[in-house]
Design a protein around this motif. Structure first.
Motif, PDB file in Angstrom:
ATOM      1  N   ASP A  71      -2.195  23.446 -48.627  1.00  0.00           N
ATOM      2  CA  ASP A  71      -1.492  24.691 -48.331  1.00  0.00           C
ATOM      3  C   ASP A  71      -0.058  24.406 -47.887  1.00  0.00           C
ATOM      4  OD1 ASP A  71      -4.433  26.183 -46.839  1.00  0.00           O
ATOM      5  OD2 ASP A  71      -3.700  26.261 -48.907  1.00  0.00           O
ATOM      6  N   GLU A  72       0.114  23.360 -47.079  1.00  0.00           N
ATOM      7  CA  GLU A  72       1.434  22.995 -46.579  1.00  0.00           C
ATOM      8  C   GLU A  72       1.732  21.563 -46.991  1.00  0.00           C
ATOM      9  OE1 GLU A  72       2.111  23.781 -42.450  1.00  0.00           O
ATOM     10  OE2 GLU A  72       0.901  25.591 -42.505  1.00  0.00           O
ATOM     11  N   ALA A  73       2.180  21.397 -48.224  1.00  0.00           N
ATOM     12  CA  ALA A  73       2.460  20.058 -48.735  1.00  0.00           C
ATOM     13  C   ALA A  73       3.719  19.492 -48.093  1.00  0.00           C
ATOM     14  CB  ALA A  73       2.636  20.111 -50.247  1.00  0.00           C
ATOM     15  N   MET A  74       3.695  18.197 -47.813  1.00  0.00           N
ATOM     16  CA  MET A  74       4.862  17.519 -47.272  1.00  0.00           C
ATOM     17  C   MET A  74       5.863  17.288 -48.394  1.00  0.00           C
ATOM     18  SD  MET A  74       2.982  14.646 -44.940  1.00  0.00           S
ATOM     19  CE  MET A  74       4.499  13.901 -44.412  1.00  0.00           C
ATOM     20  N   THR A  75       7.129  17.181 -48.031  1.00  0.00           N
ATOM     21  CA  THR A  75       8.134  16.852 -49.034  1.00  0.00           C
ATOM     22  C   THR A  75       8.054  15.361 -49.346  1.00  0.00           C
ATOM     23  OG1 THR A  75       9.868  16.316 -47.457  1.00  0.00           O
ATOM     24  CG2 THR A  75       9.690  18.641 -48.137  1.00  0.00           C
ATOM     25  N   VAL A  76       8.603  14.972 -50.476  1.00  0.00           N
ATOM     26  CA  VAL A  76       8.638  13.560 -50.849  1.00  0.00           C
ATOM     27  C   VAL A  76       9.400  12.773 -49.793  1.00  0.00           C
ATOM     28  CG1 VAL A  76       9.511  11.907 -52.546  1.00  0.00           C
ATOM     29  CG2 VAL A  76       8.418  14.013 -53.311  1.00  0.00           C
ATOM     30  N   GLU A  77      10.494  13.334 -49.293  1.00  0.00           N
ATOM     31  CA  GLU A  77      11.298  12.646 -48.281  1.00  0.00           C
ATOM     32  C   GLU A  77      10.499  12.427 -46.992  1.00  0.00           C
ATOM     33  OE1 GLU A  77      13.723  14.144 -51.386  1.00  0.00           O
ATOM     34  OE2 GLU A  77      12.402  15.283 -50.086  1.00  0.00           O
ATOM     35  N   GLN A  78       9.690  13.400 -46.591  1.00  0.00           N
ATOM     36  CA  GLN A  78       8.875  13.246 -45.388  1.00  0.00           C
ATOM     37  C   GLN A  78       7.836  12.148 -45.564  1.00  0.00           C
ATOM     38  OE1 GLN A  78       7.555  17.303 -45.261  1.00  0.00           O
ATOM     39  NE2 GLN A  78       8.802  17.770 -43.448  1.00  0.00           N
ATOM     40  N   MET A  79       7.178  12.122 -46.720  1.00  0.00           N
ATOM     41  CA  MET A  79       6.192  11.081 -46.981  1.00  0.00           C
ATOM     42  C   MET A  79       6.852   9.722 -47.061  1.00  0.00           C
ATOM     43  SD  MET A  79       3.370  12.732 -49.523  1.00  0.00           S
ATOM     44  CE  MET A  79       4.460  13.649 -50.596  1.00  0.00           C
ATOM     45  N   GLU A  80       8.031   9.661 -47.687  1.00  0.00           N
ATOM     46  CA  GLU A  80       8.744   8.400 -47.796  1.00  0.00           C
ATOM     47  C   GLU A  80       9.090   7.863 -46.411  1.00  0.00           C
ATOM     48  OE1 GLU A  80      12.646   6.562 -50.072  1.00  0.00           O
ATOM     49  OE2 GLU A  80      12.389   8.730 -49.974  1.00  0.00           O
ATOM     50  N   LYS A  81       9.548   8.713 -45.520  1.00  0.00           N
ATOM     51  CA  LYS A  81       9.877   8.283 -44.152  1.00  0.00           C
ATOM     52  C   LYS A  81       8.645   7.738 -43.445  1.00  0.00           C
ATOM     53  CE  LYS A  81      13.911  11.146 -43.390  1.00  0.00           C
ATOM     54  NZ  LYS A  81      14.512  12.240 -42.647  1.00  0.00           N
ATOM     55  N   LEU A  82       7.493   8.367 -43.683  1.00  0.00           N
ATOM     56  CA  LEU A  82       6.262   7.867 -43.078  1.00  0.00           C
ATOM     57  C   LEU A  82       5.933   6.464 -43.582  1.00  0.00           C
ATOM     58  CD1 LEU A  82       3.991  11.046 -43.139  1.00  0.00           C
ATOM     59  CD2 LEU A  82       5.031   9.946 -41.153  1.00  0.00           C
ATOM     60  N   PHE A  83       6.049   6.266 -44.893  1.00  0.00           N
ATOM     61  CA  PHE A  83       5.775   4.946 -45.450  1.00  0.00           C
ATOM     62  C   PHE A  83       6.762   3.917 -44.922  1.00  0.00           C
ATOM     63  CE2 PHE A  83       2.220   5.495 -47.984  1.00  0.00           C
ATOM     64  CZ  PHE A  83       2.295   6.691 -48.678  1.00  0.00           C
ATOM     65  N   LEU A  84       8.022   4.288 -44.817  1.00  0.00           N
ATOM     66  CA  LEU A  84       9.019   3.338 -44.323  1.00  0.00           C
ATOM     67  C   LEU A  84       8.776   2.996 -42.859  1.00  0.00           C
ATOM     68  CD1 LEU A  84      12.233   4.732 -46.053  1.00  0.00           C
ATOM     69  CD2 LEU A  84      11.014   2.598 -46.553  1.00  0.00           C
ATOM     70  N   ALA A  85       8.261   3.942 -42.102  1.00  0.00           N
ATOM     71  CA  ALA A  85       7.948   3.664 -40.702  1.00  0.00           C
ATOM     72  C   ALA A  85       6.824   2.631 -40.586  1.00  0.00           C
ATOM     73  CB  ALA A  85       7.552   4.956 -39.985  1.00  0.00           C
ATOM     74  N   LEU A  86       5.962   2.565 -41.567  1.00  0.00           N
ATOM     75  CA  LEU A  86       4.855   1.619 -41.548  1.00  0.00           C
ATOM     76  C   LEU A  86       5.256   0.231 -42.052  1.00  0.00           C
ATOM     77  CD1 LEU A  86       2.030   3.912 -42.961  1.00  0.00           C
ATOM     78  CD2 LEU A  86       2.361   3.187 -40.593  1.00  0.00           C
ATOM     79  N   ALA A  87       6.369   0.175 -42.746  1.00  0.00           N
ATOM     80  CA  ALA A  87       6.775  -1.102 -43.365  1.00  0.00           C
ATOM     81  C   ALA A  87       7.307  -2.079 -42.342  1.00  0.00           C
ATOM     82  CB  ALA A  87       7.828  -0.850 -44.426  1.00  0.00           C
TER      83      ALA A  87
END
Length: 87
Positions: A71-87
């Motif tokens: 219903d509330e999909a995240m933006t690509v930029e938001q998901m990318e930031k999450l992945f980068l935070a894990l790197a």
């Protein structure tokens, strides 16, 4: 599938940038440049490749999430930031 045309363009830009940086690293080594400078540029290449990979993953997840279940999909930029935070 990597994603929409905008995401594909961003991935290609990052990969081209990394390709140029890698060429620069090769030239630096051939010229006998200082180890510190070579390693710094090599790290930049690595980060550029990581960012391209995360963009691909984020775009793929976005496609999955924008289906019927989200219903509330995240933006690509938001998901990318999450992945980068894990790197």
């Amino acid at each position: 599938m990597i994603g929409d045309e905008e995401s594909i363009g961003q991935v290609l830009n990052r990969l081209r940038r990394a390709q140029g940086q890698l060429g620069g690293v090769i030239n630096m080594i051939e010229e006998g440049r200082d180890c510190k400078d070579v390693v710094t540029q090599l790290a930049a290449v690595s980060r550029a490749l990581d960012r391209a990979g995360f963009k691909i993953v984020a775009s793929g997840l976005r496609e999955c999430m924008t289906g019927d279940a989200a219903d509330e999909a995240m933006t690509v930029e938001q998901m990318e930031k999450l992945f980068l935070a894990l790197a």
